[in-house]
Scaffold this motif. Structure first.
Motif, PDB file in Angstrom:
ATOM      1  N   ARG A 280       0.829  -1.208   0.000  1.00 12.42           N
ATOM      2  CA  ARG A 280       0.000   0.000   0.000  1.00 12.42           C
ATOM      3  C   ARG A 280       0.866   1.262   0.000  1.00 12.42           C
ATOM      4  O   ARG A 280       0.555   2.243  -0.680  1.00 12.42           O
ATOM      5  N   LEU A 281       1.963   1.230   0.786  1.00  7.28           N
ATOM      6  CA  LEU A 281       2.854   2.388   0.818  1.00  7.28           C
ATOM      7  C   LEU A 281       3.510   2.617  -0.541  1.00  7.28           C
ATOM      8  O   LEU A 281       3.636   3.762  -0.998  1.00  7.28           O
ATOM      9  N   ARG A 282       3.936   1.520  -1.192  1.00  6.64           N
ATOM     10  CA  ARG A 282       4.536   1.665  -2.516  1.00  6.64           C
ATOM     11  C   ARG A 282       3.536   2.218  -3.523  1.00  6.64           C
ATOM     12  O   ARG A 282       3.880   3.061  -4.359  1.00  6.64           O
ATOM     13  N   LYS A 283       2.312   1.755  -3.431  1.00  9.25           N
ATOM     14  CA  LYS A 283       1.283   2.241  -4.348  1.00  9.25           C
ATOM     15  C   LYS A 283       1.010   3.722  -4.123  1.00  9.25           C
ATOM     16  O   LYS A 283       0.876   4.497  -5.081  1.00  9.25           O
ATOM     17  N   LYS A 284       0.947   4.133  -2.839  1.00 12.78           N
ATOM     18  CA  LYS A 284       0.705   5.541  -2.532  1.00 12.78           C
ATOM     19  C   LYS A 284       1.840   6.408  -3.051  1.00 12.78           C
ATOM     20  O   LYS A 284       1.606   7.481  -3.642  1.00 12.78           O
TER      21      LYS A 284
ATOM     22  N   GLN B 211       1.651   9.348  -5.924  1.00 15.77           N
ATOM     23  CA  GLN B 211       2.136  10.701  -5.695  1.00 15.77           C
ATOM     24  C   GLN B 211       3.188  11.098  -6.726  1.00 15.77           C
ATOM     25  O   GLN B 211       3.200  12.229  -7.210  1.00 15.77           O
ATOM     26  N   GLN B 212       4.073  10.169  -7.062  1.00 16.98           N
ATOM     27  CA  GLN B 212       5.088  10.460  -8.061  1.00 16.98           C
ATOM     28  C   GLN B 212       4.465  10.725  -9.428  1.00 16.98           C
ATOM     29  O   GLN B 212       4.917  11.611 -10.176  1.00 16.98           O
ATOM     30  N   LEU B 213       3.414   9.975  -9.757  1.00 18.45           N
ATOM     31  CA  LEU B 213       2.719  10.208 -11.016  1.00 18.45           C
ATOM     32  C   LEU B 213       2.098  11.602 -11.054  1.00 18.45           C
ATOM     33  O   LEU B 213       2.146  12.301 -12.075  1.00 18.45           O
ATOM     34  N   GLU B 214       1.525  12.020  -9.918  1.00 14.68           N
ATOM     35  CA  GLU B 214       0.898  13.342  -9.869  1.00 14.68           C
ATOM     36  C   GLU B 214       1.943  14.443 -10.023  1.00 14.68           C
ATOM     37  O   GLU B 214       1.735  15.424 -10.744  1.00 14.68           O
ATOM     38  N   ILE B 215       3.095  14.271  -9.350  1.00 17.11           N
ATOM     39  CA  ILE B 215       4.172  15.261  -9.480  1.00 17.11           C
ATOM     40  C   ILE B 215       4.675  15.318 -10.915  1.00 17.11           C
ATOM     41  O   ILE B 215       4.892  16.395 -11.482  1.00 17.11           O
ATOM     42  N   SER B 216       4.840  14.147 -11.527  1.00 16.26           N
ATOM     43  CA  SER B 216       5.295  14.104 -12.915  1.00 16.26           C
ATOM     44  C   SER B 216       4.284  14.765 -13.850  1.00 16.26           C
ATOM     45  O   SER B 216       4.654  15.440 -14.813  1.00 16.26           O
TER      46      SER B 216
END
Length: 372
Positions: free
Chosen positions: A100-104, A108-113
């Protein structure tokens, strides 16, 4: 004798039958009869019965021990199985938590990108617009390729600079709110001052590549361009903005800020006059550089000579931009020397907030609803 043998034989028969069923009356009368049974058959039967009892007792005990041993084994296996099950369940829960932490983090990284991609697309559009404008001018496609790529490279570097600048501002704000000691606060202020030096270095590289892009301010937002002077902010106007954020000031500090503002204003006026003179001279040169009616060799040579002069005058634009940026850089350094470390920290925050509001104003203006 014959009668005694017959009696013994009869009693032996009754005893032998008694292995299967004993009449109640006979069992009760054995103790009173006083008869001693000496029959070998009776003795053998009794011996066999004792032997059977002795043999049966250990077998029964062994079976009972085996059952107890099996029960203990099963219980031990059951406990071991329970422990393994609990351990496996705990491992599964931990693996699920990490997943779950990796998915979160991935989301978040996708949103920043995605946000960075949008920003880069906007910068690319501005760079392309500037490149198209250059392409339509005198120098053709070759200038578009060189200038456009230089402008695009600067825009991308400036976008990264803004991201890092915001991170440093957040760190400085947190340090002020936490009321850290001056030595620690000095580190944050020095980091921001060094970051501003990096900004002026990037602008110097950008001016060598495309001075028009830097002077026009196409790398900034529309609201920022309204207050732009020679490819940046006016130092004197910035000091006026900071006046309300630097109180209380000592008399010596107040005098230092006033002198700095006056000297900045004088330098700005001198550069503005030089820029106006350059524009007038360039206009006169271009007005005289025209082909005659005959279009002869002499006319062409004169035209090319005048355009060469105009090109030389355009080369001084980079010098004006460099001097204006040097003035801005020195004003920031002088302000840092006049103020205390905490006053300088508040001044840097005020400068950053001012330009952040200008960028926000541009975003609101572009997103405003259009009337029909």
């Amino acid at each position: 004798m014959a009668s005694l043998d017959m009696a013994a034989s009869s009693v032996g028969a009754e005893v032998d039958m008694g292995k299967f069923s004993f009449p109640r009356g006979q069992i009760e009368n054995w103790g009173d009869s006083g008869v001693v049974v000496t029959s070998s058959r009776s003795t053998d039967a009794s011996t066999d019965a004792d032997t059977d009892d002795r043999n049966k007792a250990p077998i029964g005990a062994g079976q009972q021990g085996a059952i107890v041993s099996l029960d203990s084994s099963y219980a031990s296996k059951g406990k071991t199985g329970d422990q393994k099950g609990l351990r496996r369940l705990a491992q599964n829960r931990e693996a699920a938590r990490k997943s779950r932490l990796r998915k979160k983090a991935y989301v978040q990284q996708l949103e920043i990108s995605r946000l960075k991609l949008i920003q880069l697309e906007q910068e690319l559009q501005r760079a392309q617009q500037q490149g198209i404008f250059i392409a339509g001018g005198l120098f053709g496609d070759h200038s578009y390729s060189t200038g456009g790529n230089g402008a695009m490279a600067f825009d991308m570097e400036y976008a990264r600079w803004l991201d890092e600048h915001q991170r440093l501002i957040n760190d400085l704000r947190s340090a002020l709110n936490a009321r850290v000691v001056d030595n620690e606060l000095q580190l944050h202020v020095d980091a921001l001052m060094t970051h501003y030096d990096e900004f002026f270095r990037l602008k110097s590289i950008g001016a060598k590549s495309d001075v028009f892009h830097m002077l026009s301010g196409m790398w900034t937002t529309p609201a920022e361009r309204c207050f732009m002077w020679l490819g940046g902010f006016r130092s004197s106007e910035l000091l006026k903005i900071l006046a309300s954020h630097l109180e209380p000031l000592t008399d010596q500090q107040l005098m230092g800020i006033c002198n700095l503002q006056q000297s900045s204003q004088q330098a700005e006026d001198a550069l503005s006059q030089g820029m106006e003179a350059l524009q007038q001279s360039l206009s006169d040169t271009l007005a005289s550089a025209s082909l005659g009616a005959s279009g002869g060799t002499d006319d062409v040579a004169c035209y090319m000579g005048q355009m060469a002069i105009a090109m030389g005058k355009l080369g001084t634009l980079e010098s004006f931009l460099r001097q204006a940026d040097l003035l801005r850089q020195q004003t920031l350094r002088q302000m840092h020397r006049i103020l205390t470390i905490r006053q300088a920290a508040h001044a840097l925050l005020a400068i950053s907030d001012y330009f952040s509001r200008l960028r926000a104003l541009s975003s609101l203006w572009l997103a405003r609803p259009r009337g029909s």
